[in-house]
Design a protein around this motif. Structure first.
Motif, PDB file in Angstrom:
ATOM      1  N   PRO A 380       0.846  -1.298   0.163  1.00 12.33           N
ATOM      2  CA  PRO A 380      -0.167   0.034  -0.006  1.00 12.33           C
ATOM      3  C   PRO A 380       0.816   1.203   0.084  1.00 12.33           C
ATOM      4  CG  PRO A 380      -0.120  -1.211   2.022  1.00 12.33           C
ATOM      5  CD  PRO A 380       0.515  -1.938   1.276  1.00 12.33           C
ATOM      6  N   ILE A 381       1.998   1.294   0.568  1.00  8.50           N
ATOM      7  CA  ILE A 381       2.855   2.453   0.604  1.00  8.50           C
ATOM      8  C   ILE A 381       3.465   2.650  -0.723  1.00  8.50           C
ATOM      9  CG2 ILE A 381       5.010   3.394   1.528  1.00  8.50           C
ATOM     10  CD1 ILE A 381       4.373   2.042   4.347  1.00  8.50           C
ATOM     11  N   THR A 382       3.774   1.724  -1.474  1.00  7.59           N
ATOM     12  CA  THR A 382       4.296   1.861  -3.104  1.00  7.59           C
ATOM     13  C   THR A 382       3.350   2.275  -3.661  1.00  7.59           C
ATOM     14  OG1 THR A 382       5.768  -0.009  -2.477  1.00  7.59           O
ATOM     15  CG2 THR A 382       5.270   0.611  -4.692  1.00  7.59           C
ATOM     16  N   SER A 383       2.045   1.866  -3.399  1.00  6.99           N
ATOM     17  CA  SER A 383       0.889   2.599  -4.235  1.00  6.99           C
ATOM     18  C   SER A 383       0.549   3.950  -4.023  1.00  6.99           C
ATOM     19  CB  SER A 383      -0.461   1.439  -4.040  1.00  6.99           C
ATOM     20  OG  SER A 383      -0.221   0.209  -4.254  1.00  6.99           O
ATOM     21  N   LEU A 384       0.403   4.154  -2.666  1.00  5.47           N
ATOM     22  CA  LEU A 384       0.416   5.584  -2.208  1.00  5.47           C
ATOM     23  C   LEU A 384       1.487   6.520  -2.776  1.00  5.47           C
ATOM     24  CD1 LEU A 384      -0.571   5.179   1.569  1.00  5.47           C
ATOM     25  CD2 LEU A 384      -2.206   5.598  -0.207  1.00  5.47           C
ATOM     26  N   ASP A 398      -6.162  16.378 -14.669  1.00  3.74           N
ATOM     27  CA  ASP A 398      -6.938  15.643 -15.416  1.00  3.74           C
ATOM     28  C   ASP A 398      -7.971  15.326 -14.026  1.00  3.74           C
ATOM     29  OD1 ASP A 398      -8.595  13.956 -16.571  1.00  3.74           O
ATOM     30  OD2 ASP A 398      -7.164  13.139 -18.005  1.00  3.74           O
ATOM     31  N   PRO A 399      -9.268  15.753 -14.242  1.00  2.53           N
ATOM     32  CA  PRO A 399     -10.323  15.355 -13.251  1.00  2.53           C
ATOM     33  C   PRO A 399     -10.605  13.795 -13.085  1.00  2.53           C
ATOM     34  CG  PRO A 399     -10.977  17.522 -14.423  1.00  2.53           C
ATOM     35  CD  PRO A 399      -9.716  16.710 -15.379  1.00  2.53           C
ATOM     36  N   GLU A 400     -10.472  13.303 -14.249  1.00  8.72           N
ATOM     37  CA  GLU A 400     -11.088  11.716 -14.229  1.00  8.72           C
ATOM     38  C   GLU A 400      -9.977  10.973 -13.758  1.00  8.72           C
ATOM     39  OE1 GLU A 400     -12.395  10.414 -17.850  1.00  8.72           O
ATOM     40  OE2 GLU A 400     -14.049  11.718 -17.814  1.00  8.72           O
ATOM     41  N   VAL A 401      -8.626  11.467 -13.954  1.00  8.33           N
ATOM     42  CA  VAL A 401      -7.402  10.800 -13.485  1.00  8.33           C
ATOM     43  C   VAL A 401      -7.236  10.817 -12.147  1.00  8.33           C
ATOM     44  CG1 VAL A 401      -4.885  10.340 -13.696  1.00  8.33           C
ATOM     45  CG2 VAL A 401      -6.232  10.710 -15.508  1.00  8.33           C
ATOM     46  N   THR A 402      -7.624  12.082 -11.637  1.00  8.44           N
ATOM     47  CA  THR A 402      -7.162  12.299 -10.388  1.00  8.44           C
ATOM     48  C   THR A 402      -8.230  11.977  -9.528  1.00  8.44           C
ATOM     49  OG1 THR A 402      -6.380  14.707 -11.084  1.00  8.44           O
ATOM     50  CG2 THR A 402      -7.319  14.617  -8.825  1.00  8.44           C
ATOM     51  N   LYS A 403      -9.586  11.622  -9.863  1.00  6.87           N
ATOM     52  CA  LYS A 403     -10.361  10.991  -9.051  1.00  6.87           C
ATOM     53  C   LYS A 403     -10.120   9.365  -8.956  1.00  6.87           C
ATOM     54  CE  LYS A 403     -15.423   9.943  -8.744  1.00  6.87           C
ATOM     55  NZ  LYS A 403     -16.886  10.370  -9.275  1.00  6.87           N
ATOM     56  N   SER A 404      -9.725   8.776 -10.173  1.00 10.42           N
ATOM     57  CA  SER A 404      -9.308   7.418 -10.193  1.00 10.42           C
ATOM     58  C   SER A 404      -8.489   7.329  -9.322  1.00 10.42           C
ATOM     59  CB  SER A 404      -9.117   7.074 -11.592  1.00 10.42           C
ATOM     60  OG  SER A 404      -8.717   5.589 -11.330  1.00 10.42           O
ATOM     61  N   PHE A 405      -7.079   7.975  -9.146  1.00  9.78           N
ATOM     62  CA  PHE A 405      -6.070   7.662  -8.422  1.00  9.78           C
ATOM     63  C   PHE A 405      -6.259   8.170  -6.880  1.00  9.78           C
ATOM     64  CE2 PHE A 405      -2.348   8.527 -11.719  1.00  9.78           C
ATOM     65  CZ  PHE A 405      -2.875   7.573 -12.452  1.00  9.78           C
ATOM     66  N   LEU A 406      -7.117   9.125  -6.497  1.00  6.47           N
ATOM     67  CA  LEU A 406      -7.399   9.162  -5.169  1.00  6.47           C
ATOM     68  C   LEU A 406      -8.303   8.077  -4.518  1.00  6.47           C
ATOM     69  CD1 LEU A 406      -8.397  13.114  -5.162  1.00  6.47           C
ATOM     70  CD2 LEU A 406      -6.259  12.289  -4.262  1.00  6.47           C
ATOM     71  N   THR A 407      -9.148   7.724  -5.674  1.00  4.49           N
ATOM     72  CA  THR A 407      -9.968   6.458  -4.992  1.00  4.49           C
ATOM     73  C   THR A 407      -9.063   5.258  -4.574  1.00  4.49           C
ATOM     74  OG1 THR A 407     -11.748   7.135  -6.269  1.00  4.49           O
ATOM     75  CG2 THR A 407     -11.691   4.760  -5.758  1.00  4.49           C
ATOM     76  N   ILE A 408      -7.826   4.896  -5.403  1.00 12.37           N
ATOM     77  CA  ILE A 408      -6.971   4.208  -5.273  1.00 12.37           C
ATOM     78  C   ILE A 408      -6.362   4.347  -4.129  1.00 12.37           C
ATOM     79  CG2 ILE A 408      -4.813   2.835  -6.008  1.00 12.37           C
ATOM     80  CD1 ILE A 408      -6.124   3.155  -9.011  1.00 12.37           C
ATOM     81  N   ILE A 409      -5.837   5.795  -3.794  1.00 11.44           N
ATOM     82  CA  ILE A 409      -4.885   6.132  -2.678  1.00 11.44           C
ATOM     83  C   ILE A 409      -5.903   5.952  -1.209  1.00 11.44           C
ATOM     84  CG2 ILE A 409      -4.054   8.106  -1.459  1.00 11.44           C
ATOM     85  CD1 ILE A 409      -3.016   9.268  -4.253  1.00 11.44           C
ATOM     86  N   ARG A 415      -6.635   0.119   3.650  1.00 12.29           N
ATOM     87  CA  ARG A 415      -6.156  -1.177   3.724  1.00 12.29           C
ATOM     88  C   ARG A 415      -5.078  -1.133   4.790  1.00 12.29           C
ATOM     89  NH1 ARG A 415      -3.017  -4.825  -1.110  1.00 12.29           N
ATOM     90  NH2 ARG A 415      -2.282  -6.236   0.201  1.00 12.29           N
ATOM     91  N   LEU A 416      -4.257  -0.127   4.635  1.00 13.33           N
ATOM     92  CA  LEU A 416      -3.087   0.153   5.593  1.00 13.33           C
ATOM     93  C   LEU A 416      -3.551   0.174   6.992  1.00 13.33           C
ATOM     94  CD1 LEU A 416       0.034   0.320   5.790  1.00 13.33           C
ATOM     95  CD2 LEU A 416      -0.419   2.908   5.249  1.00 13.33           C
ATOM     96  N   HIS A 417      -4.731   0.886   7.156  1.00 12.33           N
ATOM     97  CA  HIS A 417      -5.295   1.490   8.314  1.00 12.33           C
ATOM     98  C   HIS A 417      -5.874   0.102   8.981  1.00 12.33           C
ATOM     99  CE1 HIS A 417      -8.709   2.375  11.094  1.00 12.33           C
ATOM    100  NE2 HIS A 417      -7.850   3.450  11.524  1.00 12.33           N
ATOM    101  N   ARG A 418      -6.525  -0.734   8.188  1.00 11.99           N
ATOM    102  CA  ARG A 418      -7.137  -2.058   8.772  1.00 11.99           C
ATOM    103  C   ARG A 418      -5.745  -2.758   9.227  1.00 11.99           C
ATOM    104  NH1 ARG A 418     -10.199  -1.799   4.171  1.00 11.99           N
ATOM    105  NH2 ARG A 418      -9.080  -3.218   3.215  1.00 11.99           N
TER     106      ARG A 418
END
Length: 590
Positions: A380-384, A398-409, A415-418
C-alpha cells in the motif's frame, strides 16, 4: 557360641582349671617331698642309733647276739633293720632269719656305699614280695675309718602313698569347689563386663544397617562408659549427617524432577547412571530402560554421543546445538560438563539438554512476521507513493485521472489502516491489555446479529447460509469478542467459497460447553498448511486474500479471542471440498 560373656567365662574356666591343676600338682609334690624327707631323715637317725649300739667286733664273731639285739630294738611295724657285712652277707635282720636271706651285695644302696665310698645312701624301689614301694637308707659301719659293714634301714611307703591319695582327694574336692565358685563369679563378672559391650556391639551393628536412632542404654563406668559415650556421639553425628544427606537428596530429587531441562549423568564407562523425567520425555524412554545402557543406545543421536565421548576424553565442558530425530524431531541446546572427584579423577559427565525447538520455531515465525509486515506495508505504501507522485507530476489537472488515483489512494489507505489496526489489536490481545468482562449472552442471538452485518457480502457472491434454530443458548462471554470470532470465521468462509456456494453455522449444546461449527463449501486447505493457518500473515491463497482486502491476521485474532474465553478451536478441511472450523467454549467462566 556367639555370646561374649560365654567366651570370656569359658576361657577363664580353662585358665583357672589349668592354674588349679598346676597348683594341685605343686602342692601334692611338695607334700610328698616333705613326707619323703621326714621319712628319710627318720630312717637315717634310726640307722645312726643302731650303729651306736653295735660292737664292731661282733660282726664276725657273735651274729646270734647281734640278731637278738636287733630283734629286741625293733618290733613289727617299725623300720626294718638289716646288718650286712662288707661282702653283702646279711648278719642280722629285724624281721627275717639272716640265714634264709640272700646276699645283698647287688642292692643299690649297698653298692653306693661300698663302691662309691659315700657316707650314706638311699634307694626307693618296688617290692615284689610286699607289693608296694619301699625306701631303703644305708649308713656304713666303720672300724678305724674302714668300712666293715652296712646298716640298712627299710620303711614301707604304703602309708605315704595312702596319705598322698587322700591329699589328692582333698585337693580335688577343694579345687573343684574353688573352680565352681570361681566359674560362677567369673560368669557374673563377665556378664557385668560384656553386657555393655554387647549393647555397644548391637548398636554398632544397627548403625551398619542404617538404623541411626539406636543408642547405648547400659550404665557403665570407666573406659566402657567413655566408649559408650563415643558410640552414642557417633550415632548422633551419623543420624544428623544422614538427615542432611536425605534432605539434600530430596532437594536434588525435587529440582531434577521439576526441571524443564533434561539432565543425564554418564559414567566414565559411557553408561547412563541417572536421568530426570524431563530427559525421559526428550529421549522418549523411561528411566528404568535408560539406566545402565550406553549413551549411544539410549539417546539414538550420533551428534549427542560424539559430544559426550569428547567431553569424557578431553575432560572439558562443551556447549553446542544438537538435532534429534527420535522420538520426534527436536532442536536441543546441549551443555556437557565433566564431573570430577576430590582427587581430580573424572567420575563422569553431566549432560543438560534444553528443548529449544519451540524457540527456534517462534524465531522463524517472528522473522516471517517481520518479513510479512514489511511486505504487507510495502504494497500500500508503494501504491500511495506512486499515485501521489503521478498526481504531483501533472496528472491532477485531469479530473477523471485525479478521481481514479484518489480512489485508489483512499482504498490503499483504508487497507493500511486495517492492517495497522489488526496488528495493534492482536498485540493487545496477546499481551492481555484488553480487559475481559464476561456476561451471560445468548450465543444464537449474537450469531444472527453478526450474519446480518455480513448479508451484503453474502448476497454479492450469491452464497447460501444455514443458521441454527433460534432457541436461546446462554453462556458467559464478552459480546464484542464473541462477535468478532464469528465475524472473522464467516468472512473467511465468504472469501474462500466460490459464488453460489454454501455456508453452514451449527451449534451443539452440551452439558458444560458449547460447540459452534462454521462450515463452508470453499476451496479447502491442504494438509501441509493446516498446522500454520493460525499464524499471523499466513495465507492459503495469497492472491485471493489480498484481493479481498484481508490482512492475514483474522485467524490469529480468532485463536487468541477463543483462548481468552478458556476455549479451543479446531479445523477440519479437505482441499477442494471445503473447511469446517469448530469453536469450543465453556458455558461458565470461573
Amino acid at each position: 557360641m556367639n555370646k561374649l560373656w560365654l567366651k570370656i567365662s569359658l576361657r577363664f574356666f580353662i585358665l583357672l582349671f589349668l592354674v588349679l591343676i598346676a597348683i594341685g600338682f605343686f602342692i601334692a609334690d611338695m607334700m610328698k617331698n616333705t613326707y619323703m624327707d621326714m621319712t628319710r631323715n627318720q630312717l637315717f637317725q634310726d640307722a645312726h642309733i643302731v650303729s651306736e649300739f653295735i660292737n664292731t667286733n661282733s660282726l664276725n664273731e657273735d651274729t646270734n647276739s647281734l640278731q637278738k639285739k636287733i630283734e629286741s630294738f625293733y618290733a613289727e611295724n617299725q623300720p626294718r633293720i638289716t646288718v650286712i657285712d662288707i661282702d653283702g652277707k646279711v648278719l642280722a635282720d629285724s624281721e627275717d632269719n639272716p640265714e634264709n636271706m640272700e646276699n645283698h651285695a647287688n642292692r643299690p644302696e649297698f653298692k653306693q656305699l661300698i663302691k662309691g665310698h659315700k657316707k650314706k645312701a638311699e634307694s626307693i624301689r618296688y617290692s615284689q614280695t610286699l607289693g608296694y614301694n619301699m625306701m631303703y637308707v644305708a649308713t656304713p659301719i666303720k672300724d678305724q675309718h674302714q668300712i666293715i659293714g652296712v646298716i640298712r634301714v627299710a620303711f614301707t611307703l604304703q602309708n605315704i602313698d595312702h596319705a598322698i591319695q587322700k591329699l589328692w582327694v582333698s585337693l580335688g574336692i577343694a579345687l573343684g569347689i574353688t573352680l565352681i565358685l570361681a566359674t560362677f563369679i567369673a560368669i557374673r563378672l563377665s556378664k557385668g563386663i560384656t553386657r555393655p559391650i554387647e549393647d555397644i556391639i548391637q548398636v554398632a551393628s544397627r548403625l551398619t544397617e542404617k538404623d541411626y536412632s539406636s543408642r547405648v542404654r547400659a550404665k557403665t563406668k570407666g573406659e566402657l562408659d567413655q566408649l559408650a559415650i563415643a558410640i552414642n556421639t557417633l550415632a548422633k553425628s551419623l543420624q544428623h549427617q544422614m538427615e542432611e544427606i536425605r534432605e539434600n537428596q530430596q532437594k536434588l530429587t525435587g529440582v531434577l524432577e521439576n526441571m524443564v531441562s533434561g539432565v543425564m549423568l554418564i559414567q566414565p564407562t559411557g553408561r547412563i547412571a541417572l536421568v530426570n523425567p524431563a530427559m525421559e520425555k526428550i529421549i522418549g524412554t523411561s528411566a528404568e530402560q535408560l539406566t545402565g545402557k550406553l549413551h549411544i543406545e539410549a539417546g539414538k543421536s550420533f551428534g549427542l554421543s560424539q559430544l559426550i565421548d569428547r567431553s569424557l576424553k578431553e575432560v572439558t565442558s562443551i556447549h553446542d546445538e544438537v538435532h534429534m530425530y527420535f522420538p520426534t524431531e527436536r532442536i536441543l541446546d546441549t551443555h556437557i560438563a565433566p564431573y570430577v572427584g576430590v582427587n581430580g579423577d573424572i567420575k563422569g559427565v553431566i549432560t543438560v539438554l534444553h528443548d529449544i525447538t519451540e524457540i527456534r520455531r517462534l524465531e522463524k515465525i517472528r522473522s516471517e512476521f517481520v518479513a510479512n509486515v514489511s511486505h504487507e506495508l510495502k504494497t500500500p505504501i508503494t501504491s500511495l507513493k506512486g499515485f501521489s507522485e503521478t498526481l504531483l507530476d501533472g496528472a491532477m489537472h485531469d479530473p477523471e485521472v485525479t478521481k481514479s488515483f484518489l480512489t485508489i489512494i483512499h482504498d490503499e489507505s483504508e487497507r493500511l489502516h486495517r492492517l495497522i489496526t489488526d496488528i495493534l489489536h492482536l498485540s493487545k490481545i496477546e499481551q492481555h491489555q484488553i480487559p475481559f468482562h464476561p456476561e451471560p449472552l445468548d450465543v444464537i442471538k449474537v450469531i444472527y446479529e453478526t450474519v446480518e452485518t455480513m448479508q451484503e457480502e453474502l448476497n454479492k457472491k450469491q452464497l447460501t447460509i444455514t443458521l441454527p434454530e433460534e432457541d436461546p443458548v446462554i453462556i458467559d462471554a464478552e459480546k464484542d469478542r464473541l462477535r468478532q470470532i464469528i465475524l472473522n470465521l464467516i468472512a473467511n468462509a465468504i472469501t474462500y467459497t466460490p459464488e453460489k456456494g454454501s455456508i453452514e453455522i451449527k451449534l451443539d449444546d452440551e452439558e458444560e460447553k458449547i460447540k459452534i461449527h462454521v462450515k463452508d463449501s470453499g476451496i479447502g486447505i491442504a494438509k501441509e498448511d493446516l498446522p500454520r493457518i493460525f499464524e499471523r500473515f499466513y495465507r492459503v491463497d495469497k492472491a485471493r486474500s489480498r484481493n479481498s482486502g484481508g490482512t492475514g491476521l483474522g485467524l490469529a485474532i480468532v485463536k487468541h479471542l477463543v483462548e481468552s474465553h478458556n476455549g479451543a478451536i479446531e479445523v477440519d478441511s479437505e482441499e477442494g471440498k471445503g473447511t469446517e472450523f469448530t469453536i469450543i467454549l465453556p458455558k461458565k467462566q470461573y
